[in-house]
Design an enzyme around this catalytic site. Structure first.
Site, short mmCIF file in Angstrom:
data_model
loop_
_atom_site.label_atom_id
_atom_site.label_comp_id
_atom_site.label_asym_id
_atom_site.label_seq_id
_atom_site.Cartn_x
_atom_site.Cartn_y
_atom_site.Cartn_z
N GLY A 118 0.82 -1.21 0.00
CA GLY A 118 0.00 0.00 0.00
C GLY A 118 0.85 1.26 0.00
O GLY A 118 0.58 2.21 -0.75
N SER A 119 1.89 1.27 0.82
CA SER A 119 2.79 2.42 0.90
C SER A 119 3.51 2.64 -0.42
O SER A 119 3.68 3.77 -0.88
CB SER A 119 3.81 2.22 2.02
OG SER A 119 3.16 2.01 3.26
N ILE A 163 6.61 -7.61 7.84
CA ILE A 163 6.88 -8.91 8.47
C ILE A 163 6.17 -10.03 7.74
O ILE A 163 6.50 -11.21 7.93
CB ILE A 163 6.47 -8.91 9.96
CG1 ILE A 163 4.95 -8.81 10.12
CG2 ILE A 163 7.18 -7.82 10.74
CD1 ILE A 163 4.45 -9.11 11.52
N ASP A 164 5.19 -9.71 6.88
CA ASP A 164 4.38 -10.75 6.23
C ASP A 164 5.11 -11.45 5.09
O ASP A 164 4.72 -12.56 4.71
CB ASP A 164 3.09 -10.13 5.67
CG ASP A 164 2.23 -9.49 6.74
OD1 ASP A 164 2.35 -9.90 7.91
OD2 ASP A 164 1.45 -8.57 6.42
N GLY A 207 0.26 -12.47 9.12
CA GLY A 207 0.54 -12.72 7.70
C GLY A 207 -0.55 -12.28 6.75
O GLY A 207 -0.38 -12.34 5.55
N ARG A 300 6.12 -8.40 15.90
CA ARG A 300 6.68 -7.20 15.27
C ARG A 300 7.85 -6.62 16.06
O ARG A 300 8.63 -5.84 15.53
CB ARG A 300 5.61 -6.10 15.18
CG ARG A 300 4.58 -6.32 14.12
CD ARG A 300 3.78 -5.03 13.91
NE ARG A 300 2.69 -5.25 12.97
CZ ARG A 300 2.80 -5.24 11.66
NH1 ARG A 300 3.99 -5.05 11.12
NH2 ARG A 300 1.76 -5.44 10.88
N SER A 539 31.97 -20.99 8.83
CA SER A 539 32.95 -20.24 8.03
C SER A 539 32.43 -19.87 6.65
O SER A 539 32.95 -18.96 6.02
CB SER A 539 34.24 -21.06 7.88
OG SER A 539 34.76 -21.43 9.13
N PHE A 675 31.55 -19.97 21.44
CA PHE A 675 30.21 -19.43 21.66
C PHE A 675 29.55 -19.11 20.33
O PHE A 675 28.32 -19.17 20.19
CB PHE A 675 30.34 -18.17 22.53
CG PHE A 675 29.06 -17.41 22.74
CD1 PHE A 675 28.10 -17.85 23.64
CD2 PHE A 675 28.82 -16.24 22.04
CE1 PHE A 675 26.93 -17.13 23.82
CE2 PHE A 675 27.65 -15.52 22.22
CZ PHE A 675 26.70 -15.97 23.12
#
Length: 783
Positions: A118-119, A163-164, A207, A300, A539, A675
């Protein structure tokens, strides 16, 4: 009334605006930081539009210039620090008219928009109306001809922040992997209580009309059942779901049940399938103690994961380049990613395809909707179906096509090894193959293949492998031992167990192992079987691929470490931390981590370290701290690969910086060591493990029924699966054009050509290091 004053001539430097719009997504701050710093580096000025399109409409103090230091520390911050809002005013022409006026008054003629479809649609409409808006502003006396003359062309570049992950044409949108991480963390935590009480959990994820989050979280957590909008279940799904769950619990002994449902899930008649309805079915039909968990807006929040940090950074940099490259007649581009490659495509093409998917779903044309999703989505769905329904009679191969497939881990532990093995085992059982786990690598095979009652080669049951869905490391054991140490015993064990194919998961040692087996085929015919390597090493140094399992888990672990260290450095104000990364003689981890945490400098083996380089960096740090008087977030990080130099060790570099600082600032060394191998694998390593392992099984399966000589004659019978650019493909190891001859630097244990090396320039640009002078930062240059 006279119109407001604006520059009659365009400003000396080009002005680029950046805004975030729609729902917030982790990584948006990385976009703003990259756009601001790349714009300044490109001799432009950067302006942030606060609160999305609302700021563009209101103007004034909501459009502010940002300088280099203003975006320091933004990479590790969640949400969007310049704000976002859904602006109804901008949807109407009068609102866009005000926005155009405010942009002209500020001298801005290029806009980078980060948001959803939309944006981005709104941005493209704004661009198409731009000449008419300027004409109207002049006709109504709001602006003069002289004021609008320099701004006749508006350039728009889109970045997809959502995020969808619902935008067509791109594998990932900014924020989607961070959201997936939140979901997986939540489901992993639910596992324990579900197991303890033998409960079922129905977990609802976000979603809208896109099932990406639901599908990927189902893969990452080994969900028993899945509901996505693009592929509604057939009529009678209630019976099918109950049958699978009953089989998993009663026949396979599974104590926990997980059902993932997308918020837009519906049946084939477009009736909503709610999480509460699923819960009622499980409770009433199976008498299963079931709970509903709606994750909501926790999906979010939080800092961006490693992938979203470097994706937002690289796309932000590319957006500025796109602005500077654009021709007046060219369509507005959107910056996308395909596998590992940053690309541009026409913005409205991507938006139109996205909207078409929704229309197909509304018209019950589900096959067409699925076809418009990217190929990666369809592959993942195929892999999920083929690994979550073992023993399904429709999927079983005839007896003469079934194989005995050996599975072995070689090299250091890496996140995703267990998940790749789990996927391979599940696929084998689904198709009727026999999965044989070789425990403790080739040394374990040679030493214990003849032991009784338990030897090093054992069939893997579904119950055993299913528990590996979120486990780190290697449950069947791994080490750096090679078959070349005892080829005769290796061949003898291959013959005893009748391996028809070999699936090798590991790093450069795995690559070397298959190379040794391939070269020994003439002497040992037992090795004339199909063999494939799935690269798994932190690596990321295996020839034939740009991505290895475990590297994303390592990156996420490392950025968590660096974020904590930076907090300490910033709290102490004038402090530099020199952090040592693993990676052997490949600087991939150091470079991508440097990109993700905003490191001041990154030292890698490919460039080396010398005294001139250190002197320049110390001068750079001295100047930085001199300008930072009273500034917040003033801590600095330098990353050094463990093999960057045998002389200038991490401690030596830290001591040299401290000595040369003369008390103006100080430095410390930090070594995270093992770690970095991480705990639970990241969602990206989990889902890619499933996809790549399934592809490997399909590849090995294609050799069923062929003779040993036919197999040996096929160069792809010894291969590496990998991501190259925007493709996933198998590369032959042998032959004149094979990986061994053309792409392998055997002495340095890495590919001859490393795709990520150009990222070093981006790290230097965004840290300001590149602008110190034009001298090369590699001490090997012109050597």
């Amino acid at each position: 009334m006279a119109p407001p004053q604006a520059p009659v001539q365009p400003p000396k430097r080009r002005r680029i605006g950046v805004l975030t719009s729609g729902g917030d997504a982790p990584g948006m701050n990385g976009v703003v930081r990259a756009v601001v710093r790349m714009a300044i580096h490109s001799d432009c000025e950067a302006f942030a539009v606060y609160e999305g399109y609302e700021g563009l409409v209101n103007g004034g103090d909501m459009i502010r210039q940002l300088h280099w230091e203003d975006v320091r520390g933004w990479l590790s911050r969640g949400g969007t620090l310049i704000g976002s809002a859904r602006c109804m005013t901008f949807r109407e022409r009068p609102g866009r008219l005000r926005a155009a006026k405010n942009m002209v008054l500020r001298g801005i003629d290029a806009l980078v928009v980060c948001g959803g479809d939309g944006s981005l649609t709104g941005a493209d409409v704004f661009r198409s109306e731009w000449p008419g808006l300027l004409k109207e502003l002049v006709e109504t006396g709001e602006l003069t001809e002289e004021q609008v003359k320099p701004y006749q062309i508006l350039n728009i570049v889109g970045l997809v922040g959502s995020i969808d992950n619902d935008m067509s044409g791109t594998d990932a949108t900014i924020g989607c992997y961070s959201s997936l991480t939140r979901i997986c963390d939540a489901v992993d935590d639910v596992f324990d209580t579900a197991f303890s009480h033998q409960r079922g959990f129905v977990i609802e994820v976000m979603g809208r009309h896109c099932g990406w989050l639901a599908l990927m979280s189902a893969i990452s957590t080994g969900a028993d059942w899945l509901f996505v909008p693009e592929m509604p279940p057939k009529d009678g799904w209630e019976d099918d779901m109950c049958a699978i769950i009953t089989k998993n619990r009663k026949e396979r002994g599974k104590r926990r049940t997980i059902v993932i449902v997308a918020e837009g899930a519906q049946d084939r008649h477009l009736n909503k399938i709610s999480s509460s309805k699923i819960k009622d079915i499980l409770t009433e039909r199976l008498n299963l103690d079931t709970r509903v968990t709606v994750l909501g807006h926790t999906q979010r929040g939080g800092a961006a994961c490693a992938y979203d940090r470097w994706l937002s950074t690289l796309q932000g940099v590319e957006a500025v380049r796109a602005v500077l490259d654009m021709k007046p007649e060219a369509p507005s581009p959107v910056i996308t990613i395909r596998e590992n490659k940053i690309l541009r495509m026409p913005l409205m093409d991507a938006v139109q395809h996205t909207k078409t998917v929704t229309k197909h779903i509304q018209n019950k044309e589900f096959a067409e909707a699925m076809a418009l999703r990217d190929s990666e989505f369809k592959e993942y769905h195929f892999s999920y179906i083929n690994t979550s329904t073992p023993d399904h009679p429709k999927l079983l191969l005839p007896e003469n096509k079934r194989m005995r497939i050996g599975i072995i881990h070689v090299g250091a532990p890496a996140g995703g090894m267990n998940q790749a093995t789990r996927a391979a085992v599940a696929y084998c059982l689904t198709r009727g193959h026999t999965p044989l786990a070789i425990h403790n690598g080739f040394p374990g095979l040679c030493r214990h293949y003849d032991d009784t009652p338990i030897c090093s080669v054992r069939e893997v049951a579904w119950q055993e492998s299913d528990a590996w869905v979120n486990e780190g490391g290697s449950d069947i054991g791994t080490n750096r031992g090679l078959p070349g140490d005892d080829l005769a015993t290796t061949a003898k064990s291959f013959k005893k167990f009748g391996f028809d194919a070999l699936f090798v998961v590991g790093g450069f040692e795995a690559f070397t192992a298959v190379s040794q087996l391939r070269q020994a085929r003439e002497k040992y015919p037992e090795f004339k079987i199909p063999m494939t390597v799935l690269p798994a090493t932190i690596s990321n140094n295996v020839p034939g691929t740009e991505y290895s399992l475990g590297s994303d888990t390592c990156l996420n672990t490392l950025i968590d470490f660096c974020d904590a260290i930076r907090q300490s450095a910033s709290s102490s104000r004038r402090r530099v931390f020199v952090i040592e990364t693993q990676g052997g003689k490949s600087g991939y981890i150091a470079t991508t981590a440097g990109l993700s945490v905003g490191a001041v400098a990154v030292y890698i083996p490919e460039e080396g370290i010398d005294i001139k380089m250190l002197a320049r960096d110390i001068d750079f740090l001295r100047d930085n701290f001199a300008r930072d008087k009273g500034a917040n977030r003033a801590g600095k990080i330098i990353l050094r690969n463990e093999c960057a130099s045998s002389t200038y060790t991490t401690q030596v570099v830290a001591d040299m910086i401290k000595e040369e600082a003369k008390g103006r600032f100080e430095s410390r060394a930090a070594v995270p060591g093992h770690f970095q191998q991480g705990g639970k694998p990241s969602p990206m390593d989990r889902i890619r493990a499933l996809r790549m392992a399934t592809k490997c099984m399909l590849h090995l399966e294609s050799y069923a029924g062929k003779s040993a000589d036919e197999i040996a004659a096929d160069e792809l019978s010894a291969s590496v699966i990998g991501i190259k650019g925007s493709q996933v493909l198998f590369s032959p190891m042998g032959g004149e054009t094979g990986l061994e001859a053309t792409e392998t630097d055997w002495a340095r244990r890495r590919p001859k050509t490393e795709f990520w090396l150009e990222l070093q320039d981006t790290v230097n640009i965004l840290s300001g290091r590149a602008s110190v002078n034009n001298a090369t930062w590699s001490c090997y240059e012109n050597a």
